[in-house]
Design an enzyme around this catalytic site. Structure first.
Site, PDB file in Angstrom:
ATOM      1  N   HIS A   1       0.806  -1.219   0.000  1.00  0.00           N
ATOM      2  CA  HIS A   1       0.000   0.000   0.000  1.00  0.00           C
ATOM      3  C   HIS A   1       0.835   1.263   0.000  1.00  0.00           C
ATOM      4  O   HIS A   1       0.451   2.267  -0.581  1.00  0.00           O
ATOM      5  CB  HIS A   1      -0.986  -0.031   1.163  1.00  0.00           C
ATOM      6  CG  HIS A   1      -2.140  -0.917   0.842  1.00  0.00           C
ATOM      7  ND1 HIS A   1      -2.191  -2.239   1.221  1.00  0.00           N
ATOM      8  CD2 HIS A   1      -3.249  -0.688   0.094  1.00  0.00           C
ATOM      9  CE1 HIS A   1      -3.298  -2.772   0.740  1.00  0.00           C
ATOM     10  NE2 HIS A   1      -3.958  -1.869   0.060  1.00  0.00           N
TER      11      HIS A   1
ATOM     12  N   CYS B   1     -10.555  -0.542 -10.286  1.00  0.00           N
ATOM     13  CA  CYS B   1      -9.828   0.482  -9.541  1.00  0.00           C
ATOM     14  C   CYS B   1      -8.482  -0.032  -9.054  1.00  0.00           C
ATOM     15  O   CYS B   1      -7.855   0.565  -8.197  1.00  0.00           O
ATOM     16  CB  CYS B   1     -10.670   0.996  -8.374  1.00  0.00           C
ATOM     17  SG  CYS B   1     -11.202  -0.307  -7.260  1.00  0.00           S
TER      18      CYS B   1
END
Ligand code: PEP
Ligand code: MG
Length: 755
Positions: free
Chosen positions: A362, A674
């Protein structure tokens, strides 16, 4: 046996560089196996020759002198066959090659095993004995195990030793360390090493800028720790007998000027900064206690470590408050976190390097959103020694160059200039639609998390938000935000984009996103309690978040809600029920507003196979290709060791993406994506052809994807997709896509612009 292995590996791990590591190996392996000789030959990466690099039992004057060509001698045979060679009488073997001056004439038996790291033969480990005998199976197994365990350590020592020694000696040694790409782009700048909070073992070495100030900071930190310990002792007061109280005095005494404190102070006076001096002295003392046989004294290592950590915590607090960052800071950390990114003023941050993690972590996604070139998984980087060093980051290829020579710097500067020119070119497209040459329009949306993303996204011409990662504001706090705090944060996002749609994903924690105030510790976090599983188990968190979103949407009406990690219809039904309940509640409170569109993220294989059942229940599907790829291929998105197996365009992933699009269409529902694949021009062409209605990506990628899609036609993309769907191998897929981009004058979007 296991214990011996473990001890040897530990000792080799603690070595300062390759020569020391090899010396320990030959000595300890010879002792452990009771042989007369143990030697190591290492392969020279430039010439391919095997150099006699360390020995116990042969002529050590030949170390670094004697060598064998590839394929020559028994050493060459072991390397070539990549398996052990076990001989009773080495000289009688046809491959035997006599090397004068080694002194191996009297040793007849020979056992050699290859040292292999990540498929590369680094060298050969050999034991020899005078007695003519074959080594038995258990000896062979021991040496093979030893070599397999040591290979990684040797590879690491080879890079860190070579790099570290040159750098420390100020020789300006150049080195290239290979990691994995985190965020594209080139950065040339100065390293600033950040250490995780209070870990004595990861404090970087650094020169003190001002010795007096460092000394003062150290003394102040000591005072604080002494006061803390006294306060603890006082608090316990009557619960302790006088003897126990005396223990606290001993504890404090460890820090006194006459012992450890004095050693640290003298290192600082010699020029080391306070944190570095403290860590070196403390580690030395911890090792000393750990080596003691007596269990009571051994336990003291824990006390010393605890004390050192306490002092370090105070020192770090004062350093963080005073830290200054040079222009073109390259932030280097063992494990980068989202919060460490926020510490550096954006205009000074040029690049990021994380020793751990991969391009799908992330933190790498955040870096891409911020447009900061990043290298992840640079496991061989001697990061603790890099403070203030000049570095180049190649975020396209995932490499770091230390002390680059001027010719190399010029080459990279040229690419950097080209990148800037391309960015300026792309700015012209800002207000143009994303439309193919044959008039097919596809909206490009952005993924956001930080408020800073909003401005950037609007500047890049985003038409909506396809993924607002609500966990980001949760990650940057020290407790759960209240419903009202959340409402305000969400309102800012919705207002900034209104009337354009904003897709808010409900809290997606777990996996590699752990909240500091809600730790989730599991053996298999990516297969554990994450995403919707956590929030369904905590309806109070879920309901507060949904209410905050619905309230924030009042009067705007551009909210969409999206659910992460849905694996079955029951989870979805339960979540939908909670959303409807929240909606009823806010209407009862007197607020107005329709129930917004609700969607499901397709990011686990189960959701691919049940896409129609899921689509039937909601308004839209959106593929989370980052997780979907990791789960389809069983490749941890965070693990640099398997990063080269993480293929976002693996034929199986392509099939899954096409199936989900077809399922959504069959149910008459909108389909978006996405994951990071949407921001890759090659991926975007295929997704367009599959019929995706919207592509959502990080804002840095948006202009590139727009430019790529504006230069092709839908008909060509569909033809390409048909061809690609027939390919069985990921390399072939990439080759075909590269050719397609090149034929359309889009070669600048192919990865690896610098080699
Ligand atoms: C994904 O998994 O593709 C996704 C978009 O979610 P995240 O990267 O936040 O897990
Ligand atoms: Mg995901």
């Amino acid at each position: 046996m296991l214990d011996t292995l473990r001890k040897i590996v530990q000792q080799v791990n603690a070595a300062e560089g390759l020569p020391e590591a090899l010396e320990i190996i030959v000595k300890r392996v010879r002792d452990a196996m009771g042989t007369e000789v143990c030697s190591v030959y290492m392969r020279d990466p430039d010439t391919g020759r095997f150099i006699f690099q360390a020995t116990e039992g042969l002529n050590s004057e030949q170390v670094g002198v004697a060598s064998l060509a590839p394929g020559e001698g028994l050493v060459g045979l072991v390397a070539e066959r990549e398996e052990p060679v076990n001989l009773e009488n080495a000289e009688s073997h046809p491959s035997f090659q006599f090397l004068p001056d080694l002194g191996e004439e009297r040793f007849h038996s020979f056992l050699g095993v290859p040292i292999i790291h990540q498929r590369e033969v680094l060298g050969v480990l050999i034991v020899q004995q005078a007695e003519q005998r074959r080594f038995d199976e258990s000896e062979e197994a021991f040496l093979v195990t030893m070599s397999a365990q040591l290979a990684g350590v040797i590879a690491h020592a080879r890079v860190t030793g070579a790099v570290g020694v040159g750098i420390l000696a100020g020789e300006g040694a150049t080195a290239k360390v290979v990691g994995v790409p985190g965020a594209p782009g080139i950065a040339i700048g100065t390293a600033v090493v950040v250490s995780p909070t209070a870990d004595l073992y990861s404090v970087p070495r650094r020169q003190a800028e001002n010795r007096r100030r460092e000394l003062r900071a150290f003394k102040e930190a000591l005072d604080c720790v002494r006061a803390d310990i006294r306060a603890v002792a006082d608090n316990l007061g009557s619960e302790l007998n006088p003897e126990d109280h005396a223990l606290f005095d001993v504890y404090i005494g460890i820090l006194d000027d006459s012992s450890i404190g004095a050693e640290v102070a003298s290192l600082i006076k010699a020029g080391e900064w306070a944190q570095g001096a403290l860590s070196q002295v403390m580690i030395e003392h911890i090792r000393h206690f750990e080596r003691m046989e007596h269990s009571y004294l051994k336990e003291r290592a824990v006390d010393v470590k605890d004390l050192g950590t306490r002092v370090l915590t105070y020192l770090q607090e004062s350093t963080v408050a005073n830290r200054t960052y040079p222009m073109n800071t390259i932030l280097v950390a063992e494990e980068l976190t989202a919060s460490s990114l926020g510490e550096v003023p954006r205009h000074k941050l040029a690049g990021l390097i994380s020793v751990r993690g991969s391009g799908n972590s992330h933190v790498a996604i955040l870096a891409r959103a911020m447009g900061v070139p990043t290298v992840m998984g640079a496991v061989d980087l001697p990061y603790a020694r890099l403070q203030d060093r000049e570095l180049i980051i190649d975020g396209y290829n995932g490499t770091v160059h230390l002390n680059p020579p001027s010719e190399l710097k010029q080459r990279f500067q040229h690419v950097l200039d080209q990148d800037l020119a391309l960015t300026r070119d792309l700015e012209a497209l800002r207000d143009e639609p994303c439309e193919t040459l044959d008039g097919h329009r596809i909206p490009l949306w952005v993924n956001t998390g930080l408020m800073a993303d909003v401005t950037r996204s609007l500047e890049q011409g985003a038409e909506g938000v396809g993924l607002y990662r609500t966990e980001v504001p949760f990650l940057l706090r020290d407790r759960f935000p209240t419903e009202e705090e959340q409402r305000q944060i969400y309102r800012d996002q919705l207002e900034a984009f209104a009337p354009r749609p904003v897709t808010m994903r409900t809290l997606d924690i777990g996996g590699d996103k752990s909240l500091p105030y809600f730790p989730i510790e599991e053996d298999n976090p990516f297969l554990g309690w994450r995403g919707i599983r956590v929030t369904l188990d905590h309806p109070e968190i879920f309901l507060a978040q949904i209410r905050a979103m619905l309230k924030a949407n009042e009067g705007l009406g551009n909210l969409r809600i999206m659910l992460p990690m849905i694996c079955n219809t029951a989870e979805l039904d339960e979540a939908l029920e909670l959303i409807r309940r929240s909606h009823r509640e806010i209407l009862q409170e007197g607020l107005s507003g329709e129930l917004p569109p609700i969607g499901v993220m397709v990011e686990v294989p189960a959701a691919v196979f049940q896409a129609r059942a899921l689509a039937r229940r909601v308004d839209f599907l959106s593929v989370g290709s980052n997780d979907l790829t990791q789960y389809l291929l069983a490749v941890d998105r965070n693990n640099a060791r398997v990063a080269d197996l993480y293929h976002a365009l693996h034929p199986a992933v392509i099939q899954a993406l096409a199936n989900v699009a077809a399922a959504a269409r069959a149910e008459g529902k909108s389909i978006g994506i996405c994951g990071e694949l949407a921001g890759d021009p090659e991926g975007a062409v295929l997704l367009l052809a599959m019929g995706y209605d919207v592509l959502s990506m990080n804002s840095t990628s948006l202009p590139r994807v727009k430019k790529a899609l504006r230069n092709i036609s839908m008909a060509e993309a569909e033809e390409l997709l048909t061809e690609v769907m027939a390919l069985e191998d990921v390399v072939a897929v990439h080759q075909r896509l590269h050719r397609f981009l090149t034929e359309h004058g889009l070669e600048q979007f192919i990865h690896n612009p610098v080699v």
